[in-house]
Design an enzyme around this catalytic site. Structure first.
Site, PDB file in Angstrom:
ATOM      1  N   GLU A 292     -65.930  32.969 -15.958  1.00 29.28           N
ATOM      2  CA  GLU A 292     -66.343  33.233 -14.583  1.00 29.28           C
ATOM      3  C   GLU A 292     -66.041  31.953 -13.811  1.00 29.28           C
ATOM      4  O   GLU A 292     -66.741  30.959 -13.950  1.00 29.28           O
ATOM      5  CB  GLU A 292     -67.831  33.604 -14.560  1.00 29.28           C
ATOM      6  CG  GLU A 292     -68.174  34.502 -13.401  1.00 29.28           C
ATOM      7  CD  GLU A 292     -68.849  33.743 -12.276  1.00 29.28           C
ATOM      8  OE1 GLU A 292     -68.134  32.982 -11.586  1.00 29.28           O
ATOM      9  OE2 GLU A 292     -70.063  33.908 -12.108  1.00 29.28           O
TER      10      GLU A 292
ATOM     11  N   CYS B 203     -70.201  30.193  -6.407  1.00 30.35           N
ATOM     12  CA  CYS B 203     -68.865  30.781  -6.331  1.00 30.35           C
ATOM     13  C   CYS B 203     -68.875  32.123  -5.608  1.00 30.35           C
ATOM     14  O   CYS B 203     -67.813  32.681  -5.362  1.00 30.35           O
ATOM     15  CB  CYS B 203     -68.267  30.898  -7.725  1.00 30.35           C
ATOM     16  SG  CYS B 203     -69.463  31.512  -8.888  1.00 30.35           S
TER      17      CYS B 203
END
Ligand code: ADP
Length: 493
Positions: free
Chosen positions: A252, A286
């Site tokens: 990720e 993010c």
């Protein structure tokens, strides 16, 4: 130094014991809000990582039943709920995010363990209804092997929950490496794991030399899955290191989230969601909106809606009541936001709003227990007339910068949204459901908020496309990351 009942030991945890490793070198954990040194921890090494892998590997010899895994997950949920305030305090002290947000992170983390416990039946052996070739077929979800879990500093307690919930559910023993900026929340987690009587070796903790520990996890053949959340740069290193060993990876990585506002949207709602989304962890996540793409005809009005919501917000030490935005994690993080701002202004963007930062305290009392790397406060800052060639459009800013880009048509909005190699999260505000469907189908992102700036939740799969990585965390999809399916065909004779 921090004092906490959850931090009785200041070391790693290997094979069921607190363990400082063999090296005498240490590193400091610093409060980014005021420079106080919270702890000094052992800088653990390649050898310590290898011992952790061995301890984890031994667990595979005595598989842990699904029922026992469920009990452990639920006991951990209880402990986290009981200790949420103390966990929150530790997160705020080492990460800087406001206390209420840090306590909410503990709740969010508990949600992943709870979800895994509630859906563990997905991993029970499945007898096929068909009997191909007259055989009885059963599919078993076996633990994939030792799991290497590497986490970042922006959610010191929640990022590990996404991974550990799934690896515990799978019965896959884990070697965990937190970010060296925020290892204390992880020590607190291991205190809770010890309290619930976790079998030795099922989860192990090492921190210190990130690249040495990372390379053990990527190259030791006993580690079968490496799950990483962090930068695309480090994700690429892990991918390259582990390729010769045919490991399964879940990555990720970074994002570059577009936040698209059409003229037919509820502008107040969009601004409200944007502020919530963008200022989570001070903009250092993010899934934070990175590029604000606003239809030209409403750009002025949207900016007003946005600024009116930013004006009352206080920037400061996350432990102080009423603070909405804490410090950046460090000088490099602060400088990156500043660089994006300068680059945009040099390229013709206009700075239209900037909040205030706390005034520094010049006293140098207690200088010996203070680090120099602290107090990097960046205020919410709004830019107009940002352009797709600017750094703030090309890279993830990771801070409270709100650059507004303008578009004229749906086609242009779509093209600008997808104009990045990243594909983690996107947000779309429009009152027209048909337009939303057209856009969403074509948005190359693993997560899309529709009239919402909300991010991941334990119940839904979350992950990236393109350079944002692969693999999913959360939802039943996330429960499959650490299992390997074994099919048994049994002859009737
Ligand atoms: P960030 O920029 O958010 O700090 P990083 O990708 O640098 O993100 O860090 C995320 C995690 O990766 C941290 O735990 C860090 O210590 C770890 N890390 C950094 N370099 C390496 C490496 N070479 N191998 C393995 N892990 C690493």
């Amino acid at each position: 130094m921090i004092d906490s009942p959850l931090l009785g030991s200041r070391s790693g945890f290997i094979g069921g014991r607190w363990d400082s490793g063999h090296s005498s070198a240490r590193f400091e954990v610093v409060n980014p809000a005021n420079g106080a040194i919270l702890a000094e921890l052992p800088l653990m090494s390649r050898d310590d990582a290898a011992r952790s892998v061995q301890a984890a590997f031994e667990v595979l010899g005595s598989p842990i039943s699904l029922e026992r895994r469920r009990e452990l997950l639920l006991a951990l949920v209880d402990q986290i709920r009981k200790e949420r305030e103390e966990i929150g305090r530790i997160i705020t002290l080492e990460n800087g995010k406001p206390l209420a947000e840090a306590c909410a992170e503990a709740d969010y983390a508990a949600g992943f363990y709870q979800y895994a416990a509630d859906h563990l039946d997905r991993l029970t052996p499945r007898r096929l209804e068909e009997n191909p070739r007259g055989h009885e077929w059963t599919v078993y979800a076996r633990p994939a092997g030792v799991a290497g879990l590497i986490t970042p500093w922006n959610f010191p307690f929640a990022m590990i929950a996404k991974k550990l919930a799934a690896s515990l559910a799978a019965g896959a023993p884990a070697v965990i490496k937190p970010a060296e900026k925020t290892p204390l929340a992880m020590i607190a987690l291991f205190t809770l794991l010890e309290r619930i009587g976790m079998p030795s070796g099922l989860a192990n903790l090492v921190f210190g030399d990130a690249s040495a520990i990372g390379s053990v996890l990527c190259t030791d053949p006993r580690v079968r899955v490496v799950s990483f959340t962090g930068s695309t740069r480090v994700g690429r290193i892990l991918l390259e290191q582990s390729a010769p060993h045919f490991k399964r990876l879940a990555l990720e990585l970074g994002g570059n989230a577009p936040f698209v506002v059409f003229a037919d949207a509820d502008l107040g709602l969009a601004a409200e969601h944007l502020v919530q989304n963008k200022l989570r962890a001070g903009g250092q996540t993010c899934v934070c909106a990175n590029r604000l793409l606003v239809e030209r005809s409403v750009a002025d009005r949207f900016e007003q809606e946005l600024v009116s919501r930013l004006e009352p917000l206080r920037v400061g030490d996350g432990m102080e009541p009423g603070v909405a935005v804490g410090p950046m994690i460090d000088r490099a993080g602060y400088e990156k936001v500043g660089q994006h701002l300068e680059d945009a202004v040099a390229g013709g963007a206009r700075l239209t709003y900037q909040g205030r930062v706390p005034v520094g305290d010049d006293s140098d009392d207690a200088a010996e227990t203070m680090s120099r790397d602290w107090g990097w406060y960046f205020p919410p800052t709004v830019l107009r007339h940002a352009l797709p060639t600017m750094l703030c459009a090309r890279e993830e800013t990771f801070g409270p910068l709100f650059p507004i880009f303008e578009f004229e048509s749906e086609a242009e909005a779509l093209e600008m949204s997808n104009d990045t190699e990243y594909g983690l999260a996107a947000y779309l505000f429009t009152g027209d459901p048909r337009r939303a469907e057209r856009m969403i189908e074509r948005l190359h992102y693993g997560h899309v908020g529709w009239n919402s700036g909300t991010g991941p939740t334990p119940e839904a799969p979350f992950g990236g496309m393109g350079h944002s990585g692969f693999g999913r965390e959360g939802g039943v999809e996330g429960l499959m990351d650490f299992v390997e399916f074994q099919t048994v065909a049994r002859s009737p004779s």
